[in-house]
Design an enzyme around this catalytic site. Structure first.
Site, PDB file in Angstrom:
ATOM      1  N   LEU A  45      32.457  38.799  44.627  1.00 47.08           N
ATOM      2  CA  LEU A  45      32.231  39.837  43.489  1.00 47.08           C
ATOM      3  C   LEU A  45      30.921  40.440  43.411  1.00 47.08           C
ATOM      4  O   LEU A  45      30.411  40.607  42.252  1.00 47.08           O
ATOM      5  CB  LEU A  45      33.054  39.403  42.039  1.00 47.08           C
ATOM      6  N   SER A 111      36.254  36.540  47.131  1.00 46.43           N
ATOM      7  CA  SER A 111      35.796  38.129  47.233  1.00 46.43           C
ATOM      8  C   SER A 111      34.980  38.127  48.548  1.00 46.43           C
ATOM      9  O   SER A 111      35.309  37.740  49.797  1.00 46.43           O
ATOM     10  CB  SER A 111      35.146  38.484  46.063  1.00 46.43           C
ATOM     11  N   ASP A 258      44.642  43.933  43.997  1.00 47.39           N
ATOM     12  CA  ASP A 258      44.137  43.186  42.896  1.00 47.39           C
ATOM     13  C   ASP A 258      43.152  44.085  41.878  1.00 47.39           C
ATOM     14  O   ASP A 258      42.395  43.420  41.077  1.00 47.39           O
ATOM     15  CB  ASP A 258      43.827  41.882  43.276  1.00 47.39           C
ATOM     16  N   HIS A 280      41.508  40.797  40.350  1.00 47.08           N
ATOM     17  CA  HIS A 280      40.405  40.326  41.079  1.00 47.08           C
ATOM     18  C   HIS A 280      39.578  39.195  40.243  1.00 47.08           C
ATOM     19  O   HIS A 280      39.108  38.308  40.697  1.00 47.08           O
ATOM     20  CB  HIS A 280      39.524  41.512  41.397  1.00 47.08           C
TER      21      HIS A 280
END
Ligand code: CA
Length: 314
Positions: A45, A111, A258, A280
């Site tokens: 992320l 991620s 997502d 996510h």
């Protein structure tokens, strides 16, 4: 006297039944996640090692440990390319192997952590038993293309793109406490479709050869590859990050995603699922465990994966 013997034998039967039905399963549960090799969790992320000031993998390491796993949470750079992050991770894996005496590790990355663990598995396969990619940016993130100004297939006006940029910046500020924009821009560059395709060409292990295809479950390097992902954006009305994920997901033009990664982009090796009712952040049990109430807990999904690795002797 015979009566008391009958009662005693009944008590013995009940005790035996209790032993079989309760204690033995409890013992099995106690080592449900006891993998042979340590588990290393790798954040993504766009690189933050925490979300809203708490652990990035919310309550996941604790629950994996409770089932018997040795768990480490890696800390890699927010602002760098996949290769640089991968080299940082490799040094931490070396330290973990030295500290534990283990011969290999099981990597799990979320991620940008997906490509990061793939790099280590490709370059240092002797240290890696498995690589599990969770909503990995394995085939680009359209939001990165849009914000880097290199998108040529998303027909959006400049004002919409500007709005998306604001939504995205708001999202990042919300989860990180602000001040990370520079890092975001640097990380976004390595998550563009073009850059991930270049990366896949250099490190193809486990990857499908076409978008949304199926990759090999075991790479030529002997590493086992797995993946899973969510396919929803709005999952819990109490989670303040959901509207941001829904807003930025318009770049997918209706494709299952997502919020930040498409289901198809997440696919690597053995695809466990690419359509959990998770966005996510749900995938790492955020924010603070707020997720779709009718979906399997993200913590359970991690535990199931550890059990899968355990049963595979990894
Ligand atoms: Ca959530």
């Amino acid at each position: 006297m015979f009566g008391s013997i009958r009662i005693s034998s009944r008590i013995a039967s009940v005790l035996l039944f209790t032993l079989i039905s309760v204690i033995i399963p409890l013992k099995a549960m106690a080592n449900y996640t006891q993998t042979q090799h340590p588990i290393v969790l790798v954040h993504g992320l766009f690189g933050f090692d925490s979300i809203v000031g708490v652990d990035y993998f919310y309550r996941i390491p604790e629950e994996l440990r409770r089932g018997g796993a040795r768990v480490y949470v890696a800390q890699v750079s927010a602002a760098n390319s996949t290769e640089v992050r991968g080299e940082q991770l490799a040094r931490q894996v070396e330290d973990i192997l030295a500290a534990t005496g283990a011969s290999k590790v099981n990597l799990m990355g979320h991620s940008h952590g997906g490509p990061t663990i793939r790099y280590v598995a490709a370059v240092y396969p002797h240290m890696v038993a498995s690589a599990s990619s969770v909503a990995g940016v394995n085939w680009g993130a359209p939001m990165a293309d849009v914000l880097q100004g290199v998108s040529d297939h998303i027909p959006l006006s400049s004002s919409v793109i500007a709005g998306l940029g604001n939504s995205f910046a708001g999202f990042i500020n919300l989860i990180s406490g602000g001040g990370q924009q520079q890092n975001v821009n640097a990380a976004l560059r390595s998550l563009t479709t073009a850059e991930t395709l270049r990366f896949n060409n250099d490190y193809p292990e486990g990857m499908p050869t076409s978008y949304c295809g199926n990759g090999a479950a075991v790479g030529p390097n002997g590493v086992r590859y797995y993946s899973w992902s969510g396919g929803r954006t709005l999952t819990n009305v109490l989670d303040v990050t959901d509207p941001f994920l829904a807003a930025v997901s318009v770049v997918f033009l209706g494709e299952k995603n997502d919020g930040l990664v498409s289901s198809c982009s997440s696919r690597l090796g053995h695809v466990i699922r690419d359509d959990y009712r998770m966005n996510h952040l749900d995938e790492v049990n955020h924010v603070l465990g707020l997720r779709h109430i009718f979906e399997t807990s993200p913590v359970t999904v991690f535990r199931q994966q550890a059990n899968r690795l355990r049963n595979a002797g990894l």
